[in-house]
Scaffold this motif. Structure first.
Motif, PDB file in Angstrom:
ATOM      1  N   ILE A   8       0.858  -1.178   0.000  1.00  0.00           N
ATOM      2  CA  ILE A   8       0.000   0.000   0.000  1.00  0.00           C
ATOM      3  C   ILE A   8       0.898   1.233   0.000  1.00  0.00           C
ATOM      4  O   ILE A   8       1.675   1.441   0.933  1.00  0.00           O
ATOM      5  CB  ILE A   8      -0.921   0.021   1.240  1.00  0.00           C
ATOM      6  N   HIS A   9       0.811   2.037  -1.054  1.00  0.00           N
ATOM      7  CA  HIS A   9       1.622   3.250  -1.169  1.00  0.00           C
ATOM      8  C   HIS A   9       0.701   4.457  -1.121  1.00  0.00           C
ATOM      9  O   HIS A   9      -0.223   4.568  -1.922  1.00  0.00           O
ATOM     10  CB  HIS A   9       2.417   3.252  -2.478  1.00  0.00           C
ATOM     11  N   ILE A  10       0.966   5.338  -0.176  1.00  0.00           N
ATOM     12  CA  ILE A  10       0.127   6.508   0.050  1.00  0.00           C
ATOM     13  C   ILE A  10       0.970   7.777  -0.039  1.00  0.00           C
ATOM     14  O   ILE A  10       2.064   7.839   0.526  1.00  0.00           O
ATOM     15  CB  ILE A  10      -0.525   6.471   1.456  1.00  0.00           C
ATOM     16  N   GLN A  11       0.443   8.783  -0.732  1.00  0.00           N
ATOM     17  CA  GLN A  11       1.017  10.122  -0.677  1.00  0.00           C
ATOM     18  C   GLN A  11       0.053  10.972   0.149  1.00  0.00           C
ATOM     19  O   GLN A  11      -1.132  11.013  -0.144  1.00  0.00           O
ATOM     20  CB  GLN A  11       1.158  10.765  -2.060  1.00  0.00           C
ATOM     21  N   VAL A  12       0.579  11.618   1.183  1.00  0.00           N
ATOM     22  CA  VAL A  12      -0.224  12.567   1.940  1.00  0.00           C
ATOM     23  C   VAL A  12       0.299  13.974   1.671  1.00  0.00           C
ATOM     24  O   VAL A  12       1.497  14.178   1.467  1.00  0.00           O
ATOM     25  CB  VAL A  12      -0.253  12.277   3.462  1.00  0.00           C
ATOM     26  N   VAL A  13      -0.630  14.912   1.663  1.00  0.00           N
ATOM     27  CA  VAL A  13      -0.324  16.324   1.457  1.00  0.00           C
ATOM     28  C   VAL A  13      -1.075  17.086   2.530  1.00  0.00           C
ATOM     29  O   VAL A  13      -2.280  16.880   2.712  1.00  0.00           O
ATOM     30  CB  VAL A  13      -0.791  16.807   0.065  1.00  0.00           C
ATOM     31  N   PHE A  14      -0.368  17.960   3.245  1.00  0.00           N
ATOM     32  CA  PHE A  14      -1.043  18.788   4.240  1.00  0.00           C
ATOM     33  C   PHE A  14      -0.299  20.109   4.397  1.00  0.00           C
ATOM     34  O   PHE A  14       0.876  20.216   4.062  1.00  0.00           O
ATOM     35  CB  PHE A  14      -1.219  18.070   5.576  1.00  0.00           C
ATOM     36  N   ILE A  58       4.396  13.592   1.604  1.00  0.00           N
ATOM     37  CA  ILE A  58       5.095  12.399   2.078  1.00  0.00           C
ATOM     38  C   ILE A  58       4.544  11.197   1.315  1.00  0.00           C
ATOM     39  O   ILE A  58       3.331  10.992   1.270  1.00  0.00           O
ATOM     40  CB  ILE A  58       4.897  12.170   3.593  1.00  0.00           C
ATOM     41  N   LEU A  59       5.434  10.418   0.735  1.00  0.00           N
ATOM     42  CA  LEU A  59       5.065   9.155   0.104  1.00  0.00           C
ATOM     43  C   LEU A  59       5.608   8.051   0.996  1.00  0.00           C
ATOM     44  O   LEU A  59       6.796   8.052   1.335  1.00  0.00           O
ATOM     45  CB  LEU A  59       5.677   9.049  -1.301  1.00  0.00           C
ATOM     46  N   PHE A  60       4.746   7.135   1.397  1.00  0.00           N
ATOM     47  CA  PHE A  60       5.192   6.067   2.281  1.00  0.00           C
ATOM     48  C   PHE A  60       4.463   4.767   1.991  1.00  0.00           C
ATOM     49  O   PHE A  60       3.380   4.757   1.409  1.00  0.00           O
ATOM     50  CB  PHE A  60       5.033   6.471   3.761  1.00  0.00           C
ATOM     51  N   GLY A  61       5.118   3.684   2.387  1.00  0.00           N
ATOM     52  CA  GLY A  61       4.505   2.368   2.345  1.00  0.00           C
ATOM     53  C   GLY A  61       3.779   2.171   3.660  1.00  0.00           C
ATOM     54  O   GLY A  61       4.389   2.257   4.724  1.00  0.00           O
ATOM     55  N   GLY A 100      -4.809  15.548   2.383  1.00  0.00           N
ATOM     56  CA  GLY A 100      -5.159  14.743   1.221  1.00  0.00           C
ATOM     57  C   GLY A 100      -4.339  13.479   1.266  1.00  0.00           C
ATOM     58  O   GLY A 100      -3.163  13.518   1.631  1.00  0.00           O
ATOM     59  N   ALA A 101      -4.947  12.352   0.920  1.00  0.00           N
ATOM     60  CA  ALA A 101      -4.242  11.078   0.876  1.00  0.00           C
ATOM     61  C   ALA A 101      -4.598  10.378  -0.426  1.00  0.00           C
ATOM     62  O   ALA A 101      -5.787  10.256  -0.760  1.00  0.00           O
ATOM     63  CB  ALA A 101      -4.602  10.212   2.075  1.00  0.00           C
ATOM     64  N   PHE A 102      -3.574   9.934  -1.137  1.00  0.00           N
ATOM     65  CA  PHE A 102      -3.759   9.378  -2.469  1.00  0.00           C
ATOM     66  C   PHE A 102      -2.940   8.096  -2.580  1.00  0.00           C
ATOM     67  O   PHE A 102      -1.774   8.071  -2.194  1.00  0.00           O
ATOM     68  CB  PHE A 102      -3.326  10.396  -3.526  1.00  0.00           C
ATOM     69  N   SER A 103      -3.550   7.042  -3.116  1.00  0.00           N
ATOM     70  CA  SER A 103      -2.869   5.757  -3.216  1.00  0.00           C
ATOM     71  C   SER A 103      -2.303   5.553  -4.619  1.00  0.00           C
ATOM     72  O   SER A 103      -2.863   6.048  -5.607  1.00  0.00           O
ATOM     73  CB  SER A 103      -3.821   4.617  -2.862  1.00  0.00           C
ATOM     74  N   ARG A 111       7.491   8.039 -10.710  1.00  0.00           N
ATOM     75  CA  ARG A 111       6.927   9.348 -11.076  1.00  0.00           C
ATOM     76  C   ARG A 111       6.591  10.158  -9.824  1.00  0.00           C
ATOM     77  O   ARG A 111       6.922  11.345  -9.738  1.00  0.00           O
ATOM     78  CB  ARG A 111       5.674   9.143 -11.928  1.00  0.00           C
ATOM     79  N   VAL A 112       5.982   9.517  -8.838  1.00  0.00           N
ATOM     80  CA  VAL A 112       5.586  10.236  -7.617  1.00  0.00           C
ATOM     81  C   VAL A 112       6.810  10.628  -6.798  1.00  0.00           C
ATOM     82  O   VAL A 112       6.865  11.735  -6.243  1.00  0.00           O
ATOM     83  CB  VAL A 112       4.585   9.403  -6.783  1.00  0.00           C
TER      84      VAL A 112
END
Length: 153
Positions: A8-14, A58-61, A100-103, A111-112
């Motif tokens: 599961i890879h998530i990018q969060v933006v805040f 932040i991009l994290f597993g 915001g959270a995007f998978s 790319r991310v």
């Protein structure tokens, strides 16, 4: 099933409260290290972290041992406390509520990673509000414009 296997890879933006540009170059690397530690201590793996003076990507597993909302509460709460305890800004630092959270699939990671790594270059042509709206639209996330990133006061 004896074990749980996930990818599961998530990018969060805040953003900083009121989108103030107060994250300084002099201490942002230490902030990113501290935030990485919080995420890792919760059992997740940071792949990339970067941002601008007014927001963070932040991009994290993510491991399925914790809810995203609990992780974000912990991350924002403890990083705010870290900034305030060191008096790194005048007044009281806080993050804006929400995020915001995007998978992403594994094939999207390169790319991310580059997108987050090159935030300074990216924001020469696109501001945070526009960037955030693009992400929401790209991922077909329903939103109410009234609650998208409080404006700078």
């Amino acid at each position: 099933m004896a074990n749980t296997y996930t990818q599961i890879h998530i990018q969060v933006v805040f953003a900083v409260q009121n989108r103030q540009s107060i994250i300084k170059n002099e201490w942002k690397v230490e902030l990113y290290k501290y935030m990485t530690g919080i995420i890792q201590n919760n059992g997740h793996k940071v792949l990339q972290i970067n941002g601008m003076p007014d927001h963070i990507h932040i991009l994290f597993g993510m491991r399925p041992t914790q809810s995203l909302s609990d992780l974000m509460k912990d991350l924002k709460q403890h990083s705010s406390k870290w900034i305030n305890n060191r008096s790194l800004v005048s007044g009281r630092f806080s993050w804006q509520s929400g995020y915001g959270a995007f998978s992403y699939s594994k094939s999207d990671l390169g790319r991310v990673l580059n997108y987050i790594k090159n935030q300074e270059q990216h924001h020469k042509s696109v501001d945070l509000h526009e960037e955030y709206l693009q992400l929401l639209k790209e991922f077909n996330v329903e939103f109410d414009e009234r609650f998208i990133l409080k404006p700078i006061l």
